[in-house]
Design an enzyme around this catalytic site. Structure first.
Site, PDB file in Angstrom:
ATOM      1  N   GLY A  39      20.811  -7.960 -27.640  1.00  0.00           N
ATOM      2  CA  GLY A  39      22.223  -7.899 -27.234  1.00  0.00           C
ATOM      3  C   GLY A  39      22.765  -6.554 -27.702  1.00  0.00           C
ATOM      4  O   GLY A  39      22.567  -6.175 -28.862  1.00  0.00           O
ATOM      5  N   GLY A  41      25.737  -5.409 -28.417  1.00  0.00           N
ATOM      6  CA  GLY A  41      26.674  -5.413 -29.546  1.00  0.00           C
ATOM      7  C   GLY A  41      25.944  -5.657 -30.859  1.00  0.00           C
ATOM      8  O   GLY A  41      26.107  -4.913 -31.833  1.00  0.00           O
ATOM      9  N   GLU A 137      29.121  -5.981 -22.238  1.00  0.00           N
ATOM     10  CA  GLU A 137      28.251  -7.148 -22.041  1.00  0.00           C
ATOM     11  C   GLU A 137      28.973  -8.450 -22.384  1.00  0.00           C
ATOM     12  O   GLU A 137      28.401  -9.524 -22.284  1.00  0.00           O
ATOM     13  CB  GLU A 137      26.984  -6.989 -22.898  1.00  0.00           C
ATOM     14  CG  GLU A 137      25.708  -7.389 -22.192  1.00  0.00           C
ATOM     15  CD  GLU A 137      24.466  -6.959 -22.949  1.00  0.00           C
ATOM     16  OE1 GLU A 137      23.491  -6.574 -22.292  1.00  0.00           O
ATOM     17  OE2 GLU A 137      24.452  -7.009 -24.191  1.00  0.00           O
ATOM     18  N   LEU A 230      21.367  11.195 -22.819  1.00  0.00           N
ATOM     19  CA  LEU A 230      20.496  11.686 -21.734  1.00  0.00           C
ATOM     20  C   LEU A 230      19.028  11.415 -22.012  1.00  0.00           C
ATOM     21  O   LEU A 230      18.161  12.223 -21.641  1.00  0.00           O
ATOM     22  CB  LEU A 230      20.729  13.197 -21.565  1.00  0.00           C
ATOM     23  CG  LEU A 230      22.165  13.628 -21.228  1.00  0.00           C
ATOM     24  CD1 LEU A 230      22.347  15.126 -21.421  1.00  0.00           C
ATOM     25  CD2 LEU A 230      22.514  13.241 -19.786  1.00  0.00           C
ATOM     26  N   ASP A 262      21.654   1.821 -28.049  1.00  0.00           N
ATOM     27  CA  ASP A 262      22.377   1.091 -29.104  1.00  0.00           C
ATOM     28  C   ASP A 262      22.194   1.795 -30.449  1.00  0.00           C
ATOM     29  O   ASP A 262      23.133   1.856 -31.255  1.00  0.00           O
ATOM     30  CB  ASP A 262      21.866  -0.355 -29.206  1.00  0.00           C
ATOM     31  CG  ASP A 262      22.025  -1.098 -27.889  1.00  0.00           C
ATOM     32  OD1 ASP A 262      22.975  -0.781 -27.146  1.00  0.00           O
ATOM     33  OD2 ASP A 262      21.191  -1.976 -27.590  1.00  0.00           O
ATOM     34  N   ASN A 287      21.367  11.141 -32.391  1.00  0.00           N
ATOM     35  CA  ASN A 287      20.115  11.590 -31.762  1.00  0.00           C
ATOM     36  C   ASN A 287      18.916  11.289 -32.653  1.00  0.00           C
ATOM     37  O   ASN A 287      17.872  10.828 -32.178  1.00  0.00           O
ATOM     38  CB  ASN A 287      20.152  13.113 -31.537  1.00  0.00           C
ATOM     39  CG  ASN A 287      20.685  13.485 -30.160  1.00  0.00           C
ATOM     40  OD1 ASN A 287      20.877  12.618 -29.308  1.00  0.00           O
ATOM     41  ND2 ASN A 287      20.931  14.756 -29.954  1.00  0.00           N
ATOM     42  N   SER A 293      14.164   5.192 -33.337  1.00  0.00           N
ATOM     43  CA  SER A 293      14.107   3.806 -32.834  1.00  0.00           C
ATOM     44  C   SER A 293      13.043   3.643 -31.737  1.00  0.00           C
ATOM     45  O   SER A 293      12.462   2.563 -31.607  1.00  0.00           O
ATOM     46  CB  SER A 293      15.475   3.355 -32.314  1.00  0.00           C
ATOM     47  OG  SER A 293      15.730   3.916 -31.046  1.00  0.00           O
TER      48      SER A 293
HETATM   49  O1  RIB Z   1      20.220  -2.264 -25.059  1.00  0.00           O
HETATM   50  C1  RIB Z   1      19.165  -3.165 -25.217  1.00  0.00           C
HETATM   51  C2  RIB Z   1      19.687  -4.556 -25.068  1.00  0.00           C
HETATM   52  O2  RIB Z   1      20.137  -4.750 -23.750  1.00  0.00           O
HETATM   53  C3  RIB Z   1      18.666  -5.648 -25.289  1.00  0.00           C
HETATM   54  O3  RIB Z   1      18.576  -6.055 -26.634  1.00  0.00           O
HETATM   55  C4  RIB Z   1      19.139  -6.745 -24.348  1.00  0.00           C
HETATM   56  O4  RIB Z   1      19.549  -7.899 -24.994  1.00  0.00           O
HETATM   57  C5  RIB Z   1      20.247  -6.125 -23.520  1.00  0.00           C
HETATM   58  O5  RIB Z   1      21.479  -6.476 -23.969  1.00  0.00           O
END
Ligand code: RIB
Length: 314
Positions: A39, A41, A137, A230, A262, A287, A293
Site C-alpha cells: 500500500g 501510504g 489510493e 524519473l 514510495d 534519490n 530500495s
Molecule cells: O507503490 C507500490 C505499492 O503500490 C504496492 O505496495 C501496492 O500495494 C500498491 O499500492
C-alpha cells in the site's frame, strides 16, 4: 518524541509473483509467490520511520486476516498507527508481477482504503505534525479533507498522486505544498491541465525535453514545488524560482522496483524535516533511499534502515 510526519493513506496486502518475463495476453506462466505488507501510504510511512523520524500512519483495513496481521507490523516498525476497521469491506489488496530486470506491473483493489472517512482522521495529530503526506489510493474526499486540515494549520502538505485519478475536485490542488508524481502521473496531469498545448507529450518523450521546458510544464499546474520522479534518470525539481535535474543513484543491481516511488516520497519528507526544509538536499536524500530500495525484493520490505543510508549520505 512527538510525531513529525503523518502519512494518511492506503494499506494493501501485496500478493507478488516473480517471473522471468511478464505473461503475454492469454498466456499462463510460472512465478515465485510471496505475500507482504504494501500500500503506497503504508510503504511511505515505513520509509520515513526507517530513516529514524517519528511517524504515524492513518488508514483503513478490513475485519479479515490481512487486516488483523498488519497491526503487529506497525508495532515492529515503531510506527504509531490509527486504523479504522471496516466490518463489510475487505482489506485492500495488490496483485504484483515483477520480471527478471525488476520492473513491475500492479493492479490494486482498494477495498477498505476507499472507506476511509474524514471522521476517521485524528485531527490533532494532523494539525500538530510538521509534514503530512497523502496519495490517491484512498477515498478522494478524505484525502482532500486531510490536505485542507493540514494546510489550515500551516503544516507542510505533500501529495503523491498515485495511482493517478483525475476525478479530484479542483480545490484539492490549492492545499498542496509539494507534489511528487512519477513521469506517468505527471504526463496525465499535464494533459488534464493543458489539453490543447501538450497533446503529443508522453511519459517517454519527457526525457527528451530540456530542463527549461520541463520546468515550464511544471509551472502550469499551480503548485509551488513539483518533483517529478524519473526512475533510473533520477528526479526533476521545479520550484517557483528554480529548477534542477538530480541524477539517480544507479550504482547497484536492480532486483525489484516495487515501492521505489514510495521510498522516494517517504525519504524526501524525512529529509525535509531533518534538513530544515532544504528541497534539493531532501530530494537527493530521496534519490539515495529509492536507489537502495530497488536492490531488495518487495515494497515496505525493501525500505533501507538509517545505518545503511548513513554510510552513503554523510
Ligand atoms: O507503490 C507500490 C505499492 O503500490 C504496492 O505496495 C501496492 O500495494 C500498491 O499500492
Amino acid at each position: 518524541m512527538s510525531i513529525k510526519i503523518v502519512v494518511v493513506g492506503s494499506y494493501n496486502q501485496d500478493l507478488s509473483w516473480i517471473c522471468d518475463e511478464f505473461p503475454k495476453t492469454e498466456e499462463t506462466i510460472f512465478g515465485k509467490f510471496k505475500m507482504r505488507t504494501g500500500g503506497k501510504g503504508s510503504n511511505q510511512a515505513v520509509a520515513v520511520a526507517r530513516t529514524g523520524i517519528k511517524t504515524a500512519f492513518v488508514g483503513s483495513i478490513g475485519n479479515d486476516s490481512f487486516g488483523k496481521e498488519v497491526k503487529q507490523f506497525y508495532v515492529d516498525e515503531g510506527i504509531e498507527f490509527f486504523l479504522t476497521e471496516q466490518e463489510d469491506t475487505p482489506t485492500g489488496t495488490a496483485g504484483i508481477v515483477v520480471n527478471s530486470i525488476g520492473q513491475n506491473k500492479i493492479i490494486v483493489s482498494p477495498g477498505a482504503n476507499d472507506k476511509l472517512s474524514p471522521l476517521d482522521i485524528p485531527e490533532n495529530l494532523v494539525r500538530e505534525a510538521q509534514v503530512v503526506i497523502c496519495q490517491f489510493e484512498s477515498q478522494l474526499n478524505t484525502t482532500a479533507y486531510v490536505l485542507k486540515t493540514a494546510r489550515d494549520a500551516k503544516v507542510t502538505t505533500i501529495l503523491n498522486p498515485a495511482p493517478m485519478r483525475l476525478d479530484f475536485k479542483p480545490g484539492l490542488i490549492d492545499n498542496i505544498d509539494i507534489l511528487i508524481p512519477n513521469e506517468i502521473e505527471f504526463t496525465q496531469l499535464i494533459k488534464h491541465f493543458c489539453p490543447k498545448l501538450y497533446m503529443d507529450f508522453t511519459e517517454n518523450t519527457i526525457h527528451q525535453l530540456s530542463e527549461e521546458k520541463l520546468h515550464q510544464l511544471c509551472r502550469n499546474i499551480g503548485i509551488d514545488t513539483i518533483i517529478v520522479t524519473l526512475g533510473h534518470h533520477g528526479c526533476f525539481v521545479s520550484t517557483n524560482d528554480n529548477f534542477k535535474l538530480l541524477p539517480a543513484n544507479n550504482h547497484n543491481k536492480v532486483i525489484d522496483t516495487t515501492g521505489a516511488g514510495d521510498a522516494f516520497v517517504g525519504a524526501f519528507a524525512s529529509g525535509y524535516v531533518q534538513f530544515n526544509k532544504d528541497i534539493l538536499k531532501s530530494a537527493k536524500f530521496g534519490n539515495l533511499v529509492a536507489g537502495l530500495s530497488v536492490t531488495k525484493l518487495g515494497a515496505a520490505s525493501s525500505m533501507p534502515y538509517r545505518d545503511e543510508i548513513n554510510s552513503l549520505f554523510y
